[in-house]
Design a protein around this motif. Structure first.
Motif, short mmCIF file in Angstrom:
data_model
loop_
_atom_site.label_atom_id
_atom_site.label_comp_id
_atom_site.label_asym_id
_atom_site.label_seq_id
_atom_site.Cartn_x
_atom_site.Cartn_y
_atom_site.Cartn_z
N VAL A 92 44.01 -8.22 -32.70
CA VAL A 92 44.75 -8.62 -33.90
C VAL A 92 45.55 -7.39 -34.35
O VAL A 92 44.98 -6.31 -34.52
N TYR A 93 46.83 -7.58 -34.53
CA TYR A 93 47.71 -6.49 -34.93
C TYR A 93 48.02 -6.62 -36.42
O TYR A 93 48.41 -7.69 -36.90
N TYR A 94 47.84 -5.50 -37.13
CA TYR A 94 48.03 -5.47 -38.58
C TYR A 94 49.18 -4.53 -38.94
O TYR A 94 49.25 -3.39 -38.45
N CYS A 95 50.02 -4.99 -39.82
CA CYS A 95 51.07 -4.16 -40.38
C CYS A 95 50.50 -3.37 -41.56
O CYS A 95 49.67 -3.88 -42.31
N ASN A 96 50.97 -2.17 -41.72
CA ASN A 96 50.52 -1.30 -42.81
C ASN A 96 51.72 -0.59 -43.42
O ASN A 96 52.65 -0.21 -42.70
N ALA A 97 51.70 -0.42 -44.74
CA ALA A 97 52.80 0.28 -45.39
C ALA A 97 52.31 1.05 -46.60
O ALA A 97 51.45 0.56 -47.35
N ASN A 98 52.84 2.26 -46.77
CA ASN A 98 52.59 3.06 -47.97
C ASN A 98 53.77 2.85 -48.91
O ASN A 98 54.88 3.25 -48.59
N ILE A 99 53.50 2.20 -50.03
CA ILE A 99 54.58 1.77 -50.91
C ILE A 99 54.45 2.41 -52.28
O ILE A 99 53.36 2.41 -52.88
#
Length: 118
Positions: A92-99
């Motif tokens: 399972v591929y997860y997107c991650n972002a520092n916002i």
């Protein structure tokens, strides 16, 4: 409320390609690092690739030369082009972002399944 919405997963034969997309929406001031992580059954989540707002990239050794991460800052979207896929890329591929908004926070997408058959 910030949301990360992923798309592009699926089933592919070994040697094939897939392209994942992740779009960030909601109220935000800026997006710093965006990245992709993956978690295979029974294993810990691991970093696949990351990209800064300036375009500096970082890859796991296992995907170097096969995967390419890119982003469109105008669309708040990050992409992962996956070529020469192997069965061990199944996860399972997860997107991650520092916002950044009121503060810098870390966000995750819901995950998208990538299955590579041998």
């Amino acid at each position: 409320q910030v949301q990360l919405v992923e798309s592009g997963g699926g089933l592919v034969q070994a040697g094939g390609s897939l392209r994942l997309s992740c779009a960030a929406s909601g109220t935000m001031f800026s997006i710093n690092v965006m990245g992709w992580y993956r978690q295979a059954l029974g294993k810990q989540r691991e970093l696949v690739a990351a990209i800064t707002s300036g375009g500096t990239t970082n890859y796991a050794d296992s995907v170097k030369g096969r995967f390419t991460i890119s982003r469109d800052n105008a669309k708040n979207t990050v992409y992962l082009q996956m070529n020469s896929l192997k069965p061990e890329d199944t996860a399972v591929y997860y997107c991650n972002a520092n916002i950044m908004y009121a503060s810098l926070r870390n966000y995750w997408g819901q995950g998208t399944q990538v299955t590579v058959s041998s």
